[in-house]
Write a protein that holds these residues in place. Structure first.
Motif, short mmCIF file in Angstrom:
data_model
loop_
_atom_site.label_atom_id
_atom_site.label_comp_id
_atom_site.label_asym_id
_atom_site.label_seq_id
_atom_site.Cartn_x
_atom_site.Cartn_y
_atom_site.Cartn_z
N GLU A 32 0.84 -1.20 0.00
CA GLU A 32 0.00 0.00 0.00
C GLU A 32 0.88 1.25 0.00
O GLU A 32 0.58 2.25 -0.66
N GLY A 33 1.96 1.20 0.76
CA GLY A 33 2.89 2.32 0.78
C GLY A 33 3.52 2.60 -0.58
O GLY A 33 3.78 3.75 -0.93
N LEU A 34 3.74 1.54 -1.36
CA LEU A 34 4.30 1.70 -2.69
C LEU A 34 3.31 2.32 -3.67
O LEU A 34 3.69 3.12 -4.53
N GLU A 35 2.04 1.97 -3.53
CA GLU A 35 1.04 2.36 -4.52
C GLU A 35 0.27 3.63 -4.16
O GLU A 35 -0.17 4.36 -5.03
N ASN A 36 0.08 3.88 -2.88
CA ASN A 36 -0.83 4.93 -2.44
C ASN A 36 -0.06 6.23 -2.15
O ASN A 36 0.58 6.38 -1.10
#
Length: 475
Positions: free
Chosen positions: A198-202
């Motif tokens: 999620e940290g990579l995408e959001n």
């Protein structure tokens, strides 16, 4: 997305890194970073690069072409045959190199896996204080950082859960110090991977610190009981109020066989409640779904059926090199560059009349004796790699250097971002003395000299503060 993002993944050969790599390789092109990256084969969407993050030059090359970078690095294990210095100071260098390399390569975001910072008002343990310092350093150069803060991660490898499982397995009777009754919120490995993903995408959670935990708040003793039940064991417990954290860490290291480099910082952190803080809660990310019992069963079942041992990190093998890192006070108005030159001058004054030092117009230094024309050490100043906040010298010669093997030996003075503190570090130095003789003479002498220099700089800093406070013009 029309174009697959390029993700630079540090620690790609490690426990968390391997699992995260598998999770994201179907939707991202991955630059997999490891000290031994040349030992792995590239695939369609994975490019392996060997990288030593103690070298800023290596870090810059490692992040070339990356859109996002994942920081899974921790220096609790030794990084050279002789490692002098604390893991906190080692982590400063690694994080600073990585953050500066990210800025130079225009990386859009850093995702950092770290530990929960408790809000209990108690002074942080060395481990958690270092984790927070690393987080601040990663943010210091302007690249947005998403910090995923987790407590105990439950999986078949890593460090924390295997240590807990080995305690349960090997002790029919367990004494329970106070820290075993402290609340924690363990989280399963898949839930951690989801949070990192999620940290990579959001992009909406850029520049945030997010706590993550499983669905249960429990004590360490609760975890031991549930782990024991899965193993079919019924250990007896004796609560004791008098066993300190220092005694506990020694006891845990002896029982589990884990190295003190791993055990000591972890046990010291268990005095804190490690639960998700409201101010760092993000719905859909912070709340892991897998229970402790489910994740513990999976870890133990993996050991039994797949032949995966609950493996603790092992000390790697090294070449005959040295890494020595110390932290000193940086007096007001001084820089890393000025302190490096001052150190050479101070060294001669300390060891006068036996030692002589010289500095030429290019800031290259020689350290020798008063009774010989031959140098003990020769340091070549790297003008192109140095700044006011970092002075870099390559160790290029001298009687105390193995010139044939010393290809990357260097000395650096580096300011810690937003602190009046300086790191002085020797990297990949190859001594000419036989190893036993070196360890108990030159290496030991270096530590004494650096301690004296640290005390000198602290005194100098206090004198500067006192002078400014008594100056009528500034009163």
């Amino acid at each position: 997305m029309s174009k697959r993002p390029v993700v630079a993944l540090t620690g790609a050969s490690g426990y968390i890194g391997q699992n995260l790599l598998k999770k994201i390789e179907d939707k991202a092109d991955i630059i997999a970073l490891s000290r031994n990256g040349d030992n792995y084969e590239d695939s369609e969407h994975i490019q392996w690069r060997s990288c030593d993050l103690y070298s800023m030059n290596d870090a810059e090359k490692a992040l070339e072409g990356a859109d996002v970078a994942v920081y899974l690095v921790h220096s609790m294990m030794p990084s050279a045959k002789l490692t002098q210095g604390s893991f906190e100071d080692m982590d400063v260098i690694l994080a600073d190199n990585f953050a500066q390399a990210a800025r130079k390569n225009n990386v859009k975001r850093i995702v950092y896996l770290t530990g929960i910072v408790p809000g209990d008002g108690e002074p942080l343990s060395r481990h958690l204080r270092s984790r927070l310092e690393v987080e601040n350093i990663l943010r210091a150069y302007g690249t947005p950082v998403t910090a995923i803060r987790a407590g105990l991660i439950v999986g078949p490898k890593g460090s924390s859960f295997p240590i807990l499982a080995k305690l349960v397995k090997r002790l029919p009777i367990m004494v329970l110090p106070k820290w075993t009754r402290m609340d924690t919120q363990p989280i399963a490995l898949p839930d951690v991977l989801n949070a990192l993903d999620e940290g990579l995408e959001n992009e909406e959670i850029s520049n945030r610190s997010i706590d993550v935990g499983g669905p249960e708040v429990m004590t360490y003793w609760d975890m031991m009981l549930k782990t024991a039940a899965i193993m079919g064991r019924k250990p007896k417990a004796i609560p004791v109020p008098f066993i300190t954290v220092k005694l506990s860490r020694l006891w845990v290291s002896m029982v589990t066989g884990a190295s003190k480099e791993i055990v000591y910082p972890l046990i010291e952190s268990l005095k804190h409640p490690m639960v998700v803080q409201k101010e760092n809660y993000v719905e859909g990310i912070s709340d892991g779904e897998i229970t402790f019992e489910e994740s513990a069963k999976y870890a133990l079942e993996s050991e039994r059926q797949e032949g995966i041992r609950l493996k603790l990190p092992q000390l790697p093998s090294f070449k005959q090199d040295v890494r020595s890192v110390q932290r000193i006070i940086l007096p007001e108005g001084e820089t890393a560059d000025s302190t490096a030159l001052y150190y050479v001058e101070w060294l001669e004054s300390l060891l006068n009349p036996w030692i002589r030092t010289t500095v030429d117009e290019e800031h290259c230094c020689k350290v020798g004796t008063s009774f010989s024309s031959k140098s003990l050490l020769e340091l070549s100043y790297s003008k192109e790699r140095s700044t006011t906040d970092r002075a870099l010298y390559y160790i290029t010669g001298g009687l105390l250097t193995d010139s044939e093997k010393n290809s990357r030996g260097r000395l650096e003075f580096r300011k810690i971002p937003e602190k009046n503190e300086l790191i002085v570090a020797i990297h990949e130095y190859m001594p000419s003395l036989p190893w036993f003789a070196y360890k108990y003479t030159q290496a030991f002498s270096h530590l004494i000299i650096m301690r004296l220099f640290s005390n000198h700089m602290k005194k100098k800093s206090n004198e500067t503060v006192y002078s400014e406070s008594t100056d009528p013009a500034k009163g």
